[in-house]
Design an enzyme around this catalytic site. Structure first.
Site, PDB file in Angstrom:
ATOM      1  N   LYS A 124      51.518  69.742  88.519  1.00  0.00           N
ATOM      2  CA  LYS A 124      50.206  69.869  88.401  1.00  0.00           C
ATOM      3  C   LYS A 124      49.691  71.216  88.288  1.00  0.00           C
ATOM      4  O   LYS A 124      50.771  72.305  88.450  1.00  0.00           O
ATOM      5  CB  LYS A 124      49.838  69.662  90.318  1.00  0.00           C
ATOM      6  N   ASP A 164      41.747  66.564  86.860  1.00  0.00           N
ATOM      7  CA  ASP A 164      41.687  66.232  88.475  1.00  0.00           C
ATOM      8  C   ASP A 164      40.393  66.956  89.106  1.00  0.00           C
ATOM      9  O   ASP A 164      39.362  66.858  88.249  1.00  0.00           O
ATOM     10  CB  ASP A 164      42.843  67.150  89.252  1.00  0.00           C
ATOM     11  N   GLY A 237      32.056  61.734  92.546  1.00  0.00           N
ATOM     12  CA  GLY A 237      32.591  61.982  91.433  1.00  0.00           C
ATOM     13  C   GLY A 237      33.133  61.105  90.618  1.00  0.00           C
ATOM     14  O   GLY A 237      32.767  59.865  90.797  1.00  0.00           O
ATOM     15  N   ALA A 240      34.969  57.980  92.662  1.00  0.00           N
ATOM     16  CA  ALA A 240      34.121  57.593  93.429  1.00  0.00           C
ATOM     17  C   ALA A 240      33.338  56.547  92.826  1.00  0.00           C
ATOM     18  O   ALA A 240      33.106  55.386  93.207  1.00  0.00           O
ATOM     19  CB  ALA A 240      33.323  58.462  94.288  1.00  0.00           C
ATOM     20  N   TRP A 241      32.901  57.003  91.567  1.00  0.00           N
ATOM     21  CA  TRP A 241      32.197  55.964  90.602  1.00  0.00           C
ATOM     22  C   TRP A 241      32.765  55.027  90.166  1.00  0.00           C
ATOM     23  O   TRP A 241      32.616  53.778  90.447  1.00  0.00           O
ATOM     24  CB  TRP A 241      31.693  57.066  89.398  1.00  0.00           C
TER      25      TRP A 241
HETATM   26  O1  2IT Z   1      46.169  63.045  90.827  1.00  0.00           O
HETATM   27  C1  2IT Z   1      46.513  62.513  89.777  1.00  0.00           C
HETATM   28  O2  2IT Z   1      47.121  61.510  89.577  1.00  0.00           O
HETATM   29  C2  2IT Z   1      45.535  62.895  88.603  1.00  0.00           C
HETATM   30  N1  2IT Z   1      44.861  63.770  88.786  1.00  0.00           N
HETATM   31  C3  2IT Z   1      45.850  62.323  87.370  1.00  0.00           C
HETATM   32  C4  2IT Z   1      46.719  62.910  86.594  1.00  0.00           C
HETATM   33  C5  2IT Z   1      46.930  62.504  85.091  1.00  0.00           C
HETATM   34  O3  2IT Z   1      47.967  63.087  84.560  1.00  0.00           O
HETATM   35  O4  2IT Z   1      46.381  61.587  84.733  1.00  0.00           O
END
Ligand code: 2IT
Length: 444
Positions: A124, A164, A237, A240-241
């Site tokens: 992340k 994200d 966002g 939710a959409w």
């Molecule tokens: O929390 C998640 O799984 C995401 N934000 C997507 C991560 C991704 O690599 O598509």
């Protein structure tokens, strides 16, 4: 495994990193029994090795705003674990971003990615940069400066970032453009790209769609389904959409959405037109939902969250710890049957405990929202094959993956009284895959 000792050690090393400690504790508590059935795990110190990230990159991002003023943001990429595949996980751009939040997200990502059945490790990243209220040019300059630093540490078979909170198609495109220029290669180094340069159909909807496929599975296992059910959604966002769109398609009635200013209660339920308006609201960047009430004659409740509304199903789609014990108690008192986290770690531990005590169907984020990263995995596959699949092909695969995740949760989460502890099921199934990979590969 001595959880208390492990947590004490972790807390001493990372004081005050509450989100990170919360995420680790939940996993350790739910895998304890399974872990102790495998003395080889303890011998190889799998837990101790798993709870610390492989490495963390911290870097500053200097950029120039539209007034010509120099801005400096702080950014991170946390490569947590790549035992089963390249590091994979989103980037969050939000003023709240700090090492604790990114470590919790990276840790969760390890198990989520393992559950998808695809070979992806966990990572992340992000920055305390706030895209709200910034011009396109400012966002572009920030993304370019961010990538100028990060590009050497990522790659299509090394670490593949995505979106994200605060990072959508626009940001991914700017990040991709800079990577392409620096690396002089076109590869699937980021997912969530536009269709024109390697993006996958269905990726924008995938987190919400997958979440509703999973919720439908939970309900069907309990002998019911989404038809005619009232649903509270938080957030407005991208996630939710997608959730509102699929919930409505499957016959549910979504009666709330929310923003930082409060929530909308629309007792008539969302329609396609109203769901499209959510996107418009988002694009105007004011970060408020109140105008929805005025436009469609719905109720706007300022400064409150939607969990006080009487609904059958609650879908937190905003951010971590957005549903606490008092919210859970209100939902239970109103007869809720299912709470499925579409946001990462949407419920506090106290809220989860209360829901499970009342035998409410509770789906943890790492299972419910895994369709997003799973479709990112499908984007990586298409990029590696230099082709693109139709929306039907991607959606079918997403559906299969969500069904497989549900099966794993049931396999490891069914309790003696028949109640399915999805939190335990998801954690144990995800953990076992990663632990076995780590064990097989030796101490590295
Ligand atoms: O929390 C998640 O799984 C995401 N934000 C997507 C991560 C991704 O690599 O598509």
């Amino acid at each position: 495994m001595n959880i208390e000792k492990l947590m004490q050690q972790l807390e001493a090393k990372h004081p005050g990193e509450n989100e990170y400690l919360q995420a680790v504790k939940e996993v350790l508590m739910t895998i304890e029994t399974e872990y102790n059935n495998h003395p080889e795990f303890e011998k190889a110190k799998i837990a101790e090795r798993l709870v610390e990230p492989d490495r963390i990159f911290t870097f500053k991002v200097p950029w120039v705003d539209d007034r010509g003023e120099v801005q400096v943001n702080l950014a991170y990429r946390i490569q947590f674990n790549n035992a089963i595949g390249p590091y994979k996980g989103g980037l969050r751009f939000h003023p709240s971003v700090n090492p604790s939040i990114l470590k919790f997200l990276g840790f969760e990502q390890i198990f989520k990615n393992a559950l998808t059945t695809l070979p992806m490790g966990g990572s992340k990243g992000g920055s305390d940069f706030n895209p709200k209220g910034k011009s396109d040019n400012e966002v572009m300059r920030f993304c370019q400066a961010f990538m100028l630093e990060l590009w050497r540490n990522i790659g299509p078979d090394t670490d593949v970032p995505a979106g994200d909170i605060g990072v959508g198609g626009r940001e991914i495109a700017y990040l991709y453009g800079m990577y392409r220029k620096l690396a002089r290669e076109n590869t699937g180094v980021l997912t969530g790209k536009n269709l024109e340069f390697g993006g996958s159909l269905v990726r924008p909807e995938a987190t919400g769609f997958g979440a509703l496929y999973f919720t439908q599975q939970m309900l069907q296992t309990a002998g019911t389904d989404l038809k005619g059910k009232t649903i509270a959604i938080s957030g407005f966002g991208n996630v939710a959409w997608g959730a509102a769109l699929k919930a409505t398609q499957l016959g549910g009635k979504v009666v709330t959405i929310s923003g930082p200013d409060g929530y909308i209660y629309d007792k008539e339920g969302l329609t396609d037109e109203k769901i499209d308006y959510m996107l418009y609201l988002r694009a105007t960047c004011n970060d408020i939902v109140a105008p929805y009430a005025e436009k469609f004659g719905a109720v706007f409740v300022a400064d409150r969250r939607p969990w006080e509304v009487k609904v059958d199903i609650a879908l937190p789609c905003a951010t971590q710890n957005e549903l606490n014990a008092a919210d859970a108690a209100a939902l239970v008192a109103n007869g809720v049957m299912c709470v499925a986290e579409v946001s990462n770690m949407g419920c506090t531990p106290e809220a989860i405990e209360l829901l499970q005590q009342h035998k409410i169907l509770y789906g943890p984020g790492k299972a419910v929202n895994a369709g997003g990263v799973a479709t990112s995995g499908l984007e990586m596959t298409q990029n590696a094959m230099h082709l693109s699949w139709t929306a039907e092909e991607v959606d079918l695969k997403l559906h299969q993956i969500m069904r497989e995740i549900h099966t794993q949760c049931v396999q490891y989460g069914r309790e003696t009284d028949g109640y399915i502890n999805y939190m335990k099921g998801a954690n144990v199934a995800g953990f076992l895959k990663v632990a076995k990979a780590m064990l097989a590969q030796g101490i590295i």
